[in-house]
Design a protein around this motif. Structure first.
Motif, PDB file in Angstrom:
ATOM      1  N   GLY A  43       0.817  -1.194   0.000  1.00 47.36           N
ATOM      2  CA  GLY A  43       0.000   0.000   0.000  1.00 47.36           C
ATOM      3  C   GLY A  43       0.852   1.244   0.000  1.00 47.36           C
ATOM      4  O   GLY A  43       2.082   1.189  -0.070  1.00 47.36           O
ATOM      5  N   GLY A  44       0.219   2.412   0.109  1.00 42.22           N
ATOM      6  CA  GLY A  44       0.947   3.659  -0.034  1.00 42.22           C
ATOM      7  C   GLY A  44       1.138   3.975  -1.500  1.00 42.22           C
ATOM      8  O   GLY A  44       0.415   3.466  -2.367  1.00 42.22           O
ATOM      9  N   PRO A  45       2.116   4.787  -1.851  1.00 43.64           N
ATOM     10  CA  PRO A  45       2.318   5.153  -3.259  1.00 43.64           C
ATOM     11  C   PRO A  45       2.837   4.010  -4.128  1.00 43.64           C
ATOM     12  O   PRO A  45       2.819   4.113  -5.354  1.00 43.64           O
ATOM     13  CB  PRO A  45       3.335   6.294  -3.183  1.00 43.64           C
ATOM     14  CG  PRO A  45       4.033   6.105  -1.879  1.00 43.64           C
ATOM     15  CD  PRO A  45       3.008   5.523  -0.951  1.00 43.64           C
ATOM     16  N   CYS A  46       3.318   2.919  -3.512  1.00 40.28           N
ATOM     17  CA  CYS A  46       3.863   1.789  -4.263  1.00 40.28           C
ATOM     18  C   CYS A  46       3.058   0.525  -3.975  1.00 40.28           C
ATOM     19  O   CYS A  46       2.331   0.431  -2.996  1.00 40.28           O
ATOM     20  CB  CYS A  46       5.326   1.547  -3.884  1.00 40.28           C
ATOM     21  SG  CYS A  46       6.420   2.910  -4.306  1.00 40.28           S
ATOM     22  N   PHE A  47       3.226  -0.459  -4.838  1.00 36.19           N
ATOM     23  CA  PHE A  47       2.624  -1.764  -4.573  1.00 36.19           C
ATOM     24  C   PHE A  47       3.241  -2.390  -3.327  1.00 36.19           C
ATOM     25  O   PHE A  47       2.540  -2.936  -2.471  1.00 36.19           O
ATOM     26  CB  PHE A  47       2.820  -2.699  -5.763  1.00 36.19           C
ATOM     27  CG  PHE A  47       2.130  -2.265  -7.015  1.00 36.19           C
ATOM     28  CD1 PHE A  47       0.751  -2.154  -7.072  1.00 36.19           C
ATOM     29  CD2 PHE A  47       2.855  -1.965  -8.159  1.00 36.19           C
ATOM     30  CE1 PHE A  47       0.103  -1.764  -8.224  1.00 36.19           C
ATOM     31  CE2 PHE A  47       2.232  -1.579  -9.317  1.00 36.19           C
ATOM     32  CZ  PHE A  47       0.849  -1.473  -9.361  1.00 36.19           C
ATOM     33  N   ILE A  48       4.576  -2.335  -3.257  1.00 31.61           N
ATOM     34  CA  ILE A  48       5.316  -2.919  -2.136  1.00 31.61           C
ATOM     35  C   ILE A  48       6.457  -1.981  -1.764  1.00 31.61           C
ATOM     36  O   ILE A  48       7.152  -1.454  -2.640  1.00 31.61           O
ATOM     37  CB  ILE A  48       5.918  -4.302  -2.491  1.00 31.61           C
ATOM     38  CG1 ILE A  48       4.858  -5.255  -3.041  1.00 31.61           C
ATOM     39  CG2 ILE A  48       6.603  -4.924  -1.265  1.00 31.61           C
ATOM     40  CD1 ILE A  48       5.445  -6.530  -3.632  1.00 31.61           C
ATOM     41  N   ALA A  49       6.655  -1.776  -0.479  1.00 32.60           N
ATOM     42  CA  ALA A  49       7.857  -1.122   0.038  1.00 32.60           C
ATOM     43  C   ALA A  49       8.481  -2.088   1.032  1.00 32.60           C
ATOM     44  O   ALA A  49       7.810  -2.556   1.951  1.00 32.60           O
ATOM     45  CB  ALA A  49       7.516   0.197   0.719  1.00 32.60           C
ATOM     46  N   GLY A  50       9.745  -2.421   0.823  1.00 33.47           N
ATOM     47  CA  GLY A  50      10.371  -3.398   1.703  1.00 33.47           C
ATOM     48  C   GLY A  50      11.852  -3.151   1.865  1.00 33.47           C
ATOM     49  O   GLY A  50      12.443  -2.313   1.179  1.00 33.47           O
ATOM     50  N   TYR A  51      12.442  -3.874   2.794  1.00 28.44           N
ATOM     51  CA  TYR A  51      13.885  -3.809   2.988  1.00 28.44           C
ATOM     52  C   TYR A  51      14.364  -5.124   3.580  1.00 28.44           C
ATOM     53  O   TYR A  51      13.577  -5.906   4.133  1.00 28.44           O
ATOM     54  CB  TYR A  51      14.288  -2.633   3.870  1.00 28.44           C
ATOM     55  CG  TYR A  51      13.469  -2.448   5.126  1.00 28.44           C
ATOM     56  CD1 TYR A  51      13.614  -3.299   6.231  1.00 28.44           C
ATOM     57  CD2 TYR A  51      12.555  -1.402   5.222  1.00 28.44           C
ATOM     58  CE1 TYR A  51      12.864  -3.120   7.382  1.00 28.44           C
ATOM     59  CE2 TYR A  51      11.800  -1.207   6.375  1.00 28.44           C
ATOM     60  CZ  TYR A  51      11.965  -2.068   7.460  1.00 28.44           C
ATOM     61  OH  TYR A  51      11.213  -1.890   8.595  1.00 28.44           O
ATOM     62  N   CYS A  52      15.645  -5.364   3.422  1.00 28.62           N
ATOM     63  CA  CYS A  52      16.251  -6.608   3.890  1.00 28.62           C
ATOM     64  C   CYS A  52      17.647  -6.310   4.421  1.00 28.62           C
ATOM     65  O   CYS A  52      18.481  -5.763   3.673  1.00 28.62           O
ATOM     66  CB  CYS A  52      16.324  -7.623   2.748  1.00 28.62           C
ATOM     67  SG  CYS A  52      17.122  -9.189   3.190  1.00 28.62           S
ATOM     68  N   PRO A  53      17.937  -6.613   5.691  1.00 33.07           N
ATOM     69  CA  PRO A  53      19.298  -6.415   6.204  1.00 33.07           C
ATOM     70  C   PRO A  53      20.275  -7.351   5.508  1.00 33.07           C
ATOM     71  O   PRO A  53      19.947  -8.503   5.217  1.00 33.07           O
ATOM     72  CB  PRO A  53      19.172  -6.733   7.686  1.00 33.07           C
ATOM     73  CG  PRO A  53      17.960  -7.581   7.812  1.00 33.07           C
ATOM     74  CD  PRO A  53      17.034  -7.172   6.706  1.00 33.07           C
ATOM     75  N   THR A  54      21.478  -6.849   5.238  1.00 36.55           N
ATOM     76  CA  THR A  54      22.474  -7.646   4.517  1.00 36.55           C
ATOM     77  C   THR A  54      23.788  -7.796   5.280  1.00 36.55           C
ATOM     78  O   THR A  54      24.703  -8.455   4.798  1.00 36.55           O
ATOM     79  CB  THR A  54      22.771  -7.022   3.144  1.00 36.55           C
ATOM     80  OG1 THR A  54      23.217  -5.667   3.333  1.00 36.55           O
ATOM     81  CG2 THR A  54      21.538  -7.022   2.259  1.00 36.55           C
ATOM     82  N   GLY A  55      23.896  -7.186   6.447  1.00 31.13           N
ATOM     83  CA  GLY A  55      25.117  -7.277   7.226  1.00 31.13           C
ATOM     84  C   GLY A  55      24.997  -6.455   8.495  1.00 31.13           C
ATOM     85  O   GLY A  55      23.938  -5.895   8.789  1.00 31.13           O
TER      86      GLY A  55
END
Length: 373
Positions: free
Chosen positions: A201-213
């Protein structure tokens, strides 16, 4: 004695490297032809689920992956303002001895696999790809793009969604856009980000993040695909989209300053009908199948291809169509299910369905991925 004495792997990405490692360790002479000028990887980060980690453990690189990446066992669902709506335990599809997910930087995974390729004794030639393939029955005659030639028992096209090998063997299948595009940025990990969190939802279909270190992550925003030539100012556009999100996105947005750390691509899909081979030339990985990252299964399916093909090749006394049929029996329907489920998730975003059974689909795919291919 393995059915294959020597092999050419066209493409040194995830699938090609994994296959080269497994074959070379078993005594097969392996050459890799990689079109890029050196070990590299496009994009900012990668999400590796348990079934991918299972293969990386079998490759002997799990300890290095674990040290370089960031492991977690749940997924958060948030409202656009950052409010946590739910924390969902993630399935450990690789088994109880592995975490559900590891996030890591793509170049670090590429470097780990490249080191393992060298340690296994495979040879990589950079800056070349296949230009002509002639199947002579019991061998394949190859001409590379630099004019050099060679003869191999097996040629594997592991050269990605825009494979050069695919049309050389008469498979005219092209990737298709899904109608969605994704912005990714490699950035600093805000305090408190310990897993993937998703906002629908919001202005995008999906907003996400993933820690990498320990101090890094990649964040992404999925919107309707725009013509690539109209992307323009990447920093300004990604920051504008991120304005619609709170929580960790407040810090992420402030760090979106360097266009070289932003990657924009379309979601695309591809699935080659069985069989994936023509004679002694076979496709694996994104050359045979690709899907939008809505299930985060792209790299996992590439790794599974390599593991299954290597197992069958090393167990066979001779290389014939039965080997490739066995490969298809273990891979085609599983990959098709992943591609179709990934596309279904994308379609539910583009064309919302009030009674879409998202939990049911995710549960079915988790159960399938927990099974060994």
């Amino acid at each position: 004695m393995p059915a294959v004495g020597n092999a050419l792997v066209v493409g040194g990405g995830t699938a090609g490297s994994a296959l080269a490692i497994l074959l070379a360790r078993a005594g097969v002479t392996v050459d890799i032809a990689e079109i890029q000028p050196g070990t590299t990887s496009l994009g900012s980060g990668i999400t590796l689920q348990g079934n991918a980690l299972r293969v990386l453990r079998d490759l002997g690189v799990w300890d290095r992956v674990a040290a370089a990446g960031f492991a977690f066992d749940s997924v958060g669902l948030r409202a656009p303002d950052g409010t946590l709506l739910a924390e969902v335990p993630d399935a450990r599809t690789g088994g109880p001895g592995l975490p559900a997910t590891v996030g890591m930087n793509r170049p670090e995974l590429a470097a780990i696999l490249a080191d393992a390729v060298r340690e296994a004794g495979a040879r990589t030639r950079f800056g070349v790809t296949a230009e002509a393939l002639t199947d002579a029955g019991d061998q394949v005659e190859v001409r590379l793009s630099d004019g050099t030639t060679g003869t191999y028992d097996l040629v594997v096209g592991a050269d990605g969604i825009r494979s050069a090998v695919r049309p050389l063997i008469g498979i005219e299948v092209a990737p298709r856009p899904t109608g969605m595009g994704i912005w990714r940025v490699h950035t600093r990990r805000p305090a408190g980000v310990e897993r993937t969190d998703l906002v629908y939802g919001g202005p995008c279909f999906i907003a996400g993040y993933c820690p990498t270190g320990p101090d890094s992550m990649y964040a992404y925003l999925v919107e309707k695909a725009r013509p690539r030539e109209t992307v323009g100012d990447k920093v300004a556009h990604m920051r504008e989209l991120a304005e619609g999100y709170g929580g960790a996105w407040t810090e992420i947005r402030e760090d979106i300053t360097d266009p070289d750390r932003i990657n924009y691509t379309w979601f695309e899909s591809l699935l080659v009908d069985r069989p994936w081979n023509r004679g002694r030339v076979v496709l694996v990985g994104d050359a045979a199948h690709a899907c939008p990252p809505t299930l985060a299964q792209g790299a996992a399916q590439c790794l599974e291809d390599a593991a299954v093909l290597a197992e069958l090749l090393l167990a066979a006394d001779e290389l014939g169509q039965p080997v490739f049929e066995a490969f298809m029996n273990r891979r085609h329907d599983r990959v098709k299910a992943v591609v179709e489920a990934s596309l279904q998730l994308a379609d539910w975003q583009l064309n919302p369905v009030p009674d879409a059974d998202l939990p049911g689909l995710m549960a079915r795919m988790s159960a399938l991925m927990t099974e060994r291919p």
